[in-house]
Motif scaffolding. Structure first.
Motif, PDB file in Angstrom:
ATOM      1  N   SER A  44      84.146 -12.318  13.003  1.00  0.00           N
ATOM      2  CA  SER A  44      84.657 -10.981  12.712  1.00  0.00           C
ATOM      3  C   SER A  44      85.422 -10.466  13.921  1.00  0.00           C
ATOM      4  CB  SER A  44      83.499 -10.029  12.372  1.00  0.00           C
ATOM      5  OG  SER A  44      83.975  -8.723  12.132  1.00  0.00           O
ATOM      6  N   LEU A  45      86.638  -9.986  13.683  1.00  0.00           N
ATOM      7  CA  LEU A  45      87.500  -9.462  14.749  1.00  0.00           C
ATOM      8  C   LEU A  45      87.718  -7.981  14.524  1.00  0.00           C
ATOM      9  CD1 LEU A  45      89.612  -9.559  17.065  1.00  0.00           C
ATOM     10  CD2 LEU A  45      91.290 -10.276  15.338  1.00  0.00           C
ATOM     11  N   GLN A  46      87.388  -7.183  15.528  1.00  0.00           N
ATOM     12  CA  GLN A  46      87.653  -5.751  15.480  1.00  0.00           C
ATOM     13  C   GLN A  46      88.886  -5.460  16.331  1.00  0.00           C
ATOM     14  OE1 GLN A  46      84.810  -3.058  17.378  1.00  0.00           O
ATOM     15  NE2 GLN A  46      84.997  -1.638  15.666  1.00  0.00           N
ATOM     16  N   LEU A  47      89.956  -5.014  15.668  1.00  0.00           N
ATOM     17  CA  LEU A  47      91.191  -4.632  16.364  1.00  0.00           C
ATOM     18  C   LEU A  47      91.148  -3.134  16.600  1.00  0.00           C
ATOM     19  CD1 LEU A  47      93.736  -6.720  14.258  1.00  0.00           C
ATOM     20  CD2 LEU A  47      93.169  -7.116  16.664  1.00  0.00           C
ATOM     21  N   LEU A  48      91.136  -2.725  17.856  1.00  0.00           N
ATOM     22  CA  LEU A  48      91.039  -1.314  18.207  1.00  0.00           C
ATOM     23  C   LEU A  48      92.415  -0.763  18.543  1.00  0.00           C
ATOM     24  CD1 LEU A  48      87.858  -1.380  20.504  1.00  0.00           C
ATOM     25  CD2 LEU A  48      87.994  -0.935  18.043  1.00  0.00           C
ATOM     26  N   LYS A  49      92.753   0.364  17.948  1.00  0.00           N
ATOM     27  CA  LYS A  49      94.033   1.020  18.215  1.00  0.00           C
ATOM     28  C   LYS A  49      93.922   1.890  19.474  1.00  0.00           C
ATOM     29  CE  LYS A  49      97.367   4.271  16.184  1.00  0.00           C
ATOM     30  NZ  LYS A  49      97.302   5.334  17.226  1.00  0.00           N
ATOM     31  N   GLN A  50      94.935   1.823  20.305  1.00  0.00           N
ATOM     32  CA  GLN A  50      95.001   2.721  21.456  1.00  0.00           C
ATOM     33  C   GLN A  50      95.416   4.099  20.991  1.00  0.00           C
ATOM     34  OE1 GLN A  50      97.845   1.616  24.470  1.00  0.00           O
ATOM     35  NE2 GLN A  50      97.344   3.341  25.795  1.00  0.00           N
ATOM     36  N   ALA A  51      94.688   5.114  21.417  1.00  0.00           N
ATOM     37  CA  ALA A  51      95.017   6.486  21.029  1.00  0.00           C
ATOM     38  C   ALA A  51      96.414   6.843  21.508  1.00  0.00           C
ATOM     39  CB  ALA A  51      94.000   7.463  21.624  1.00  0.00           C
ATOM     40  N   GLY A  52      97.171   7.538  20.630  1.00  0.00           N
ATOM     41  CA  GLY A  52      98.510   7.976  20.993  1.00  0.00           C
ATOM     42  C   GLY A  52      99.587   6.934  20.791  1.00  0.00           C
ATOM     43  N   MET A  53      99.188   5.714  20.452  1.00  0.00           N
ATOM     44  CA  MET A  53     100.161   4.631  20.266  1.00  0.00           C
ATOM     45  C   MET A  53     100.701   4.668  18.842  1.00  0.00           C
ATOM     46  SD  MET A  53     101.301   2.165  22.210  1.00  0.00           S
ATOM     47  CE  MET A  53     102.414   0.773  21.993  1.00  0.00           C
ATOM     48  N   ARG A  54     102.013   4.467  18.690  1.00  0.00           N
ATOM     49  CA  ARG A  54     102.579   4.368  17.354  1.00  0.00           C
ATOM     50  C   ARG A  54     102.029   3.133  16.644  1.00  0.00           C
ATOM     51  NH1 ARG A  54     107.421   5.882  20.068  1.00  0.00           N
ATOM     52  NH2 ARG A  54     108.076   3.695  20.192  1.00  0.00           N
ATOM     53  N   PRO A  55     101.925   3.166  15.317  1.00  0.00           N
ATOM     54  CA  PRO A  55     101.476   1.968  14.595  1.00  0.00           C
ATOM     55  C   PRO A  55     102.371   0.770  14.909  1.00  0.00           C
ATOM     56  CG  PRO A  55     101.492   3.874  13.130  1.00  0.00           C
ATOM     57  CD  PRO A  55     102.161   4.314  14.406  1.00  0.00           C
ATOM     58  N   HIS A  56     101.761  -0.391  15.061  1.00  0.00           N
ATOM     59  CA  HIS A  56     102.531  -1.593  15.344  1.00  0.00           C
ATOM     60  C   HIS A  56     101.849  -2.786  14.691  1.00  0.00           C
ATOM     61  CE1 HIS A  56      99.480  -1.440  18.515  1.00  0.00           C
ATOM     62  NE2 HIS A  56      99.593  -2.745  18.611  1.00  0.00           N
ATOM     63  N   LEU A  57     102.587  -3.883  14.544  1.00  0.00           N
ATOM     64  CA  LEU A  57     102.099  -5.055  13.840  1.00  0.00           C
ATOM     65  C   LEU A  57     101.381  -6.012  14.780  1.00  0.00           C
ATOM     66  CD1 LEU A  57     105.085  -5.892  11.459  1.00  0.00           C
ATOM     67  CD2 LEU A  57     102.997  -4.614  10.933  1.00  0.00           C
ATOM     68  N   VAL A  58     100.278  -6.557  14.276  1.00  0.00           N
ATOM     69  CA  VAL A  58      99.545  -7.611  14.968  1.00  0.00           C
ATOM     70  C   VAL A  58      99.383  -8.774  13.987  1.00  0.00           C
ATOM     71  CG1 VAL A  58      97.426  -8.275  16.151  1.00  0.00           C
ATOM     72  CG2 VAL A  58      98.298  -5.932  16.383  1.00  0.00           C
ATOM     73  N   GLN A  59      99.870  -9.944  14.369  1.00  0.00           N
ATOM     74  CA  GLN A  59      99.669 -11.137  13.538  1.00  0.00           C
ATOM     75  C   GLN A  59      98.474 -11.904  14.081  1.00  0.00           C
ATOM     76  OE1 GLN A  59     102.896 -13.921  12.058  1.00  0.00           O
ATOM     77  NE2 GLN A  59     101.809 -15.350  13.390  1.00  0.00           N
ATOM     78  N   VAL A  60      97.501 -12.143  13.227  1.00  0.00           N
ATOM     79  CA  VAL A  60      96.279 -12.855  13.598  1.00  0.00           C
ATOM     80  C   VAL A  60      96.265 -14.192  12.878  1.00  0.00           C
ATOM     81  CG1 VAL A  60      93.757 -12.808  13.574  1.00  0.00           C
ATOM     82  CG2 VAL A  60      95.044 -10.684  13.939  1.00  0.00           C
ATOM     83  N   SER A  61      95.993 -15.268  13.592  1.00  0.00           N
ATOM     84  CA  SER A  61      95.833 -16.586  12.977  1.00  0.00           C
ATOM     85  C   SER A  61      94.484 -17.158  13.393  1.00  0.00           C
ATOM     86  CB  SER A  61      96.973 -17.526  13.381  1.00  0.00           C
ATOM     87  OG  SER A  61      97.088 -17.626  14.774  1.00  0.00           O
TER      88      SER A  61
END
Length: 425
Positions: A367-384
């Motif tokens: 299980s991978l928890q991707l945490l968003k940085q506060a104040g950061m615009r939404p952006h794409l993360v590709q996970v393999s």
């Protein structure tokens, strides 16, 4: 890694004069930070090394992505600087929160100016208010009348406001970390933590965690032009440490320019420059990667920072550091300089502890928890994700975008904290 050479006293004095004169004058008025005549501690080492700061002040309290840590530091600075009793709590907001708030409430009128502020023009109004007068940032003064208009609207009854729409907008702000709340009261703190509204970074007992954190160290507002993408590849090992490869790419959306990169922005402040003139600058970034405790760095980026571009005055090519900065996490830290109109990639190779995989009823679960940085615009993360050889995947969440040679690919829009998981036998 070797400690970078310390700048000379004259260089540090130039840095302090160039970067902090105006802001320090503002803080001495007692508006936020309180008196600078008191003794203050030294700031975290990166602020000393890269920004040549000697004092740890209110304006730098948000150094940590864990809002509970930064919020507590801000409360301490405020109470100390202004000689007031300890505060009960702190609320963090950004420009996106103001947009969402006005989407829920509708426009408000500013009594002092007659200006009507709505979700479409609130950010422009903030930018237009960016002026300097007698060392005081009038940009901040906009928030006072604006907050008064909001308060008056609420006190007079919400009237035609759709309460469900308002709640939806506020909930979105909380989910996206455009609104964060930290309080001392234990009962209220438990409620906030249960809903993940306090911005606290609690490390999970098992599973993988990834948080990418940018910290602008250029005395400017260049974040306005910065976009970010990331790819994260994990090869899972049945017994032992799994292998992770993270590549973070930063793109400067400003136009390329012949103007040399320089860390200082004093002239723009003196000339009361428009806000946009503080954004169209080179980007100085302290990049941190938060991983599960026990992760071990194999290799990291080592970006070149020319001496003629920053206050230090010497060529610097720092190695990536491995730090124990927050409980439950291992942090990999690097520095970078991104000129206008260019892109730069940072690659981190590291091993993950065995705890990222746990077993339930004979099924292995990553299980991978991707945490968003506060104040950061939404952006794409590709996970393999690649399971161990000989294993059969029985579940994946969310649905993979592709499966190639037993590798499962996911594309996640990181507009809030997200989870990716793979179950196999």
């Amino acid at each position: 890694p070797p400690t970078p050479p310390r700048a000379s006293r004259r260089q540090r004095q130039m840095c302090i004069r160039d970067s902090a004169n105006v802001v320090d004058a503002w803080e001495q008025t007692g508006k936020v930070g309180g008196s600078l005549l008191k003794p203050y501690d030294v700031p975290p080492q990166p602020l000393q090394d890269f920004m040549l700061l000697d004092l740890f002040l209110f304006r730098d309290a948000n150094f940590w992505p864990d809002f509970a840590v930064s919020g507590q530091k801000a409360m301490d600075f405020y109470a100390y600087g202004r000689d007031v009793p300890p505060l009960d709590g702190v609320i963090g907001i950004n420009q996106q929160f103001l947009q969402l708030l006005l989407k829920g409430m509708g426009p408000v009128s500013i009594a002092e100016t007659g200006e009507v502020v709505n979700s479409r023009n609130v950010v422009t109004s903030l930018q237009d208010a960016w002026t300097l007068q007698d060392g005081v940032a009038e940009r901040k003064a906009f928030l006072g009348p604006f907050a008064a208009a909001i308060q008056e609207r609420v006190a007079g009854g919400l009237g035609t406001v759709d309460p469900l729409n308002l709640l939806r907008q506020l909930n979105q702000a909380l989910e996206q970390k455009d609104l964060q709340i930290y309080v001392r009261d234990p009962d209220a703190a438990l409620m906030l933590a249960a809903n993940n509204w306090d911005g606290r970074m609690l490390a999970p007992e098992s599973g993988d965690t990834l948080m990418i954190v940018d910290t602008n160290m250029g005395y400017n507002k260049a974040n306005y032009f910065i976009d970010r993408t990331a790819t994260y590849d994990v090869r899972l090992i049945e017994e032992g440490d799994s292998e992770a490869l993270l590549e973070v790419t930063h793109i400067h959306q400003g136009e390329q320019s012949d103007e040399a990169c320089w860390q200082g922005t004093l002239q723009e402040y003196i000339e009361r420059a428009a806000y946009i003139e503080l954004t169209d600058k080179c980007y100085w970034n302290y990049l941190r990667i938060y991983t599960p405790e026990g992760s071990r760095l194999s290799s990291g980026p080592q970006h070149q920072i020319p001496g003629q571009t920053w206050f230090g005055g010497y060529d610097w090519q720092p190695e990536t550091e491995s730090l124990s900065e927050l409980p439950g996490y291992t942090t990999f830290a690097s520095w970078m300089l991104l000129p206008r109109g260019e892109a730069i990639s940072s690659e981190f190779r590291y091993s993950l502890p065995e705890s990222v995989i746990h077993t339930e009823n004979g099924t292995d679960i990553y299980s991978l928890q991707l945490l968003k940085q506060a104040g950061m615009r939404p952006h794409l993360v590709q996970v393999s994700l690649t399971p161990p050889p000989g294993k059969t995947v029985i579940a994946a969440s969310p649905d993979p975008t592709a499966i190639e040679n037993e590798t499962y690919f996911f594309v996640v829009e990181l507009d809030s904290d997200q989870t990716v998981s793979l179950s196999y036998r």
